[in-house]
Design a protein around this motif. Structure first.
Motif, PDB file in Angstrom:
ATOM      1  N   ALA A 145       6.017  10.030   7.051  1.00 13.46           N
ATOM      2  CA  ALA A 145       4.684   9.782   6.504  1.00 13.46           C
ATOM      3  C   ALA A 145       4.439   8.296   6.280  1.00 13.46           C
ATOM      4  CB  ALA A 145       4.504  10.548   5.192  1.00 13.46           C
ATOM      5  N   VAL A 146       5.494   7.565   5.948  1.00 18.81           N
ATOM      6  CA  VAL A 146       5.363   6.123   5.742  1.00 18.81           C
ATOM      7  C   VAL A 146       5.103   5.427   7.072  1.00 18.81           C
ATOM      8  CG1 VAL A 146       6.589   4.039   5.015  1.00 18.81           C
ATOM      9  CG2 VAL A 146       6.757   6.138   3.660  1.00 18.81           C
ATOM     10  N   ARG A 147       5.821   5.831   8.115  1.00 17.08           N
ATOM     11  CA  ARG A 147       5.592   5.213   9.426  1.00 17.08           C
ATOM     12  C   ARG A 147       4.201   5.564   9.960  1.00 17.08           C
ATOM     13  NH1 ARG A 147      10.702   2.866  10.785  1.00 17.08           N
ATOM     14  NH2 ARG A 147       9.500   1.707  12.320  1.00 17.08           N
ATOM     15  N   GLU A 148       3.741   6.786   9.677  1.00 12.77           N
ATOM     16  CA  GLU A 148       2.383   7.157  10.067  1.00 12.77           C
ATOM     17  C   GLU A 148       1.358   6.267   9.379  1.00 12.77           C
ATOM     18  OE1 GLU A 148       1.916  11.236   9.102  1.00 12.77           O
ATOM     19  OE2 GLU A 148       2.964  11.974  10.883  1.00 12.77           O
ATOM     20  N   ALA A 149       1.528   6.071   8.080  1.00 15.51           N
ATOM     21  CA  ALA A 149       0.600   5.227   7.332  1.00 15.51           C
ATOM     22  C   ALA A 149       0.600   3.800   7.877  1.00 15.51           C
ATOM     23  CB  ALA A 149       0.961   5.230   5.851  1.00 15.51           C
ATOM     24  N   ALA A 150       1.782   3.289   8.189  1.00 13.73           N
ATOM     25  CA  ALA A 150       1.881   1.939   8.738  1.00 13.73           C
ATOM     26  C   ALA A 150       1.191   1.861  10.094  1.00 13.73           C
ATOM     27  CB  ALA A 150       3.345   1.522   8.851  1.00 13.73           C
ATOM     28  N   GLY A 151       1.380   2.881  10.910  1.00 12.52           N
ATOM     29  CA  GLY A 151       0.752   2.892  12.226  1.00 12.52           C
ATOM     30  C   GLY A 151      -0.759   2.962  12.149  1.00 12.52           C
ATOM     31  N   LEU A 152      -1.267   3.805  11.283  1.00 19.91           N
ATOM     32  CA  LEU A 152      -2.720   3.947  11.168  1.00 19.91           C
ATOM     33  C   LEU A 152      -3.355   2.690  10.574  1.00 19.91           C
ATOM     34  CD1 LEU A 152      -2.931   7.653   9.962  1.00 19.91           C
ATOM     35  CD2 LEU A 152      -3.421   6.759  12.250  1.00 19.91           C
ATOM     36  N   ALA A 153      -2.671   2.087   9.608  1.00 22.78           N
ATOM     37  CA  ALA A 153      -3.192   0.848   9.039  1.00 22.78           C
ATOM     38  C   ALA A 153      -3.203  -0.271  10.080  1.00 22.78           C
ATOM     39  CB  ALA A 153      -2.362   0.440   7.819  1.00 22.78           C
ATOM     40  N   ALA A 154      -2.146  -0.356  10.871  1.00 21.20           N
ATOM     41  CA  ALA A 154      -2.098  -1.374  11.928  1.00 21.20           C
ATOM     42  C   ALA A 154      -3.202  -1.135  12.956  1.00 21.20           C
ATOM     43  CB  ALA A 154      -0.724  -1.365  12.598  1.00 21.20           C
ATOM     44  N   TYR A 155      -3.441   0.115  13.276  1.00 19.92           N
ATOM     45  CA  TYR A 155      -4.510   0.455  14.219  1.00 19.92           C
ATOM     46  C   TYR A 155      -5.857  -0.003  13.690  1.00 19.92           C
ATOM     47  CZ  TYR A 155      -7.853   3.523  16.655  1.00 19.92           C
ATOM     48  OH  TYR A 155      -8.935   4.018  17.349  1.00 19.92           O
ATOM     49  N   HIS A 157       0.022  -3.470   2.421  1.00 20.10           N
ATOM     50  CA  HIS A 157       0.670  -2.454   1.587  1.00 20.10           C
ATOM     51  C   HIS A 157       1.539  -1.522   2.441  1.00 20.10           C
ATOM     52  CE1 HIS A 157      -1.033  -3.114  -2.428  1.00 20.10           C
ATOM     53  NE2 HIS A 157      -2.159  -3.477  -1.831  1.00 20.10           N
ATOM     54  N   ALA A 158       1.033  -1.155   3.615  1.00 19.09           N
ATOM     55  CA  ALA A 158       1.786  -0.257   4.493  1.00 19.09           C
ATOM     56  C   ALA A 158       3.091  -0.901   4.948  1.00 19.09           C
ATOM     57  CB  ALA A 158       0.937   0.127   5.698  1.00 19.09           C
ATOM     58  N   ARG A 159       3.055  -2.197   5.200  1.00 15.87           N
ATOM     59  CA  ARG A 159       4.268  -2.887   5.634  1.00 15.87           C
ATOM     60  C   ARG A 159       5.312  -2.906   4.531  1.00 15.87           C
ATOM     61  NH1 ARG A 159       1.078  -7.875   8.611  1.00 15.87           N
ATOM     62  NH2 ARG A 159       0.980  -6.966  10.719  1.00 15.87           N
ATOM     63  N   VAL A 160       4.861  -3.090   3.285  1.00 12.27           N
ATOM     64  CA  VAL A 160       5.809  -3.055   2.166  1.00 12.27           C
ATOM     65  C   VAL A 160       6.445  -1.670   2.069  1.00 12.27           C
ATOM     66  CG1 VAL A 160       6.077  -3.249  -0.326  1.00 12.27           C
ATOM     67  CG2 VAL A 160       4.612  -4.864   0.900  1.00 12.27           C
ATOM     68  N   ALA A 161       5.599  -0.627   2.166  1.00  6.66           N
ATOM     69  CA  ALA A 161       6.123   0.741   2.100  1.00  6.66           C
ATOM     70  C   ALA A 161       7.107   0.998   3.238  1.00  6.66           C
ATOM     71  CB  ALA A 161       4.968   1.739   2.171  1.00  6.66           C
ATOM     72  N   GLN A 162       6.785   0.483   4.418  1.00  6.16           N
ATOM     73  CA  GLN A 162       7.668   0.698   5.572  1.00  6.16           C
ATOM     74  C   GLN A 162       9.016   0.023   5.377  1.00  6.16           C
ATOM     75  OE1 GLN A 162       9.032  -1.364   7.930  1.00  6.16           O
ATOM     76  NE2 GLN A 162       8.854  -0.438   9.944  1.00  6.16           N
ATOM     77  N   ARG A 163       9.006  -1.163   4.783  1.00 13.06           N
ATOM     78  CA  ARG A 163      10.281  -1.858   4.546  1.00 13.06           C
ATOM     79  C   ARG A 163      11.139  -1.114   3.527  1.00 13.06           C
ATOM     80  NH1 ARG A 163       6.921  -6.534   4.990  1.00 13.06           N
ATOM     81  NH2 ARG A 163       6.747  -6.733   2.724  1.00 13.06           N
ATOM     82  N   ALA A 171       5.125   5.265  -3.106  1.00 15.85           N
ATOM     83  CA  ALA A 171       3.937   6.088  -3.305  1.00 15.85           C
ATOM     84  C   ALA A 171       2.743   5.242  -3.724  1.00 15.85           C
ATOM     85  CB  ALA A 171       4.219   7.165  -4.352  1.00 15.85           C
ATOM     86  N   ARG A 172       2.955   4.292  -4.599  1.00 15.63           N
ATOM     87  CA  ARG A 172       1.859   3.418  -5.027  1.00 15.63           C
ATOM     88  C   ARG A 172       1.285   2.635  -3.854  1.00 15.63           C
ATOM     89  NH1 ARG A 172       4.767   1.108 -10.531  1.00 15.63           N
ATOM     90  NH2 ARG A 172       4.162   2.838 -11.912  1.00 15.63           N
ATOM     91  N   HIS A 173       2.160   2.135  -3.021  1.00 14.40           N
ATOM     92  CA  HIS A 173       1.674   1.386  -1.859  1.00 14.40           C
ATOM     93  C   HIS A 173       0.904   2.300  -0.905  1.00 14.40           C
ATOM     94  CE1 HIS A 173       3.323  -2.568  -2.601  1.00 14.40           C
ATOM     95  NE2 HIS A 173       4.498  -2.027  -2.937  1.00 14.40           N
ATOM     96  N   LEU A 174       1.365   3.523  -0.723  1.00 17.09           N
ATOM     97  CA  LEU A 174       0.660   4.448   0.165  1.00 17.09           C
ATOM     98  C   LEU A 174      -0.713   4.816  -0.389  1.00 17.09           C
ATOM     99  CD1 LEU A 174       3.494   6.873   1.334  1.00 17.09           C
ATOM    100  CD2 LEU A 174       2.550   4.888   2.527  1.00 17.09           C
TER     101      LEU A 174
END
Length: 210
Positions: free
Chosen positions: A59-69, A46-52, A26-29
């Protein structure tokens, strides 16, 4: 950042994790959301850490995808958003996925995504976002008049709900850009600082400011 700042629906999705892990994710998100506009690369870290730590949470994969975008990592963004779609069943990020195809130099795939059955299920905001992506893809292919046509939507001039106001502004900007790319004057040119807005008489009625 405690993680409590997250939307309650996202916090509920993290409920399947151990308490300590859920708090860390949650903190990373929260940091992803805070940094996404000003520092996309740090947001992505931060998104990559949350994804790992929580790769099975949509919701974590969404955050990682949007951050990568936002960081311009389009391959990674597509991978994460496709995974999020498999987990959640939601098509909400289809416009972003289509724009990733553009970013990878594949405008034809962006057009295919826009013509898919999933695109028809988007809400109006999603449809407008996708229209802007389609116009960009048409422009990538040198089809500038087609790009103009794609953006001739009622929201250019009509009143819209408050939650579509920002989208309407970007739609108008995209339409002006498409007109210029097609060799036509924009509907409204920027004026010098402090000066009046110059209306452009190109045979199309300029919109009125709300």
């Amino acid at each position: 950042m405690t993680g409590a700042e997250l939307d309650k629906d996202v916090r509920r999705d993290l409920g399947a994790l151990s308490s300590d892990n859920a708090t860390e994710v949650a903190r990373h998100l929260v940091m992803v959301a805070a940094l996404l506009d000003e520092d996309p690369q740090r947001a992505l870290e931060h998104a990559r850490v949350a994804q790992r730590r929580a790769g099975r949470v949509g919701a974590v994969r969404e955050a990682a995808g949007l951050a990568a975008y936002r960081a311009g990592q389009y391959d990674e963004a597509l991978r994460e958003l496709r995974t999020a779609r498999r987990i959640t069943g939601s098509q909400v990020h289809l416009p972003v996925m289509a724009d990733c195809e553009r970013g990878l130099g594949r405008p034809e795939r962006a057009l295919e995504a826009a013509a898919s059955p999933e695109a028809a299920r988007l809400d109006r905001a999603g449809q407008l976002e996708l229209a802007m992506v389609v116009a960009g893809a048409r422009g990538d292919l040198g089809q500038h008049d087609a790009a103009v046509l794609v953006l001739q939507l009622p929201e250019l001039d009509g009143r819209v709900p408050a939650d579509l106001a920002e989208t309407q502004d970007r739609l108008r900007e995209a339409y002006d850009d498409a007109l210029v790319a097609a060799g036509r004057p924009p509907r409204r040119r920027a004026a010098p600082a402090g000066g009046p807005v110059e209306e452009v008489d190109d045979g199309v009625v300029s919109w009125e400011e709300e």
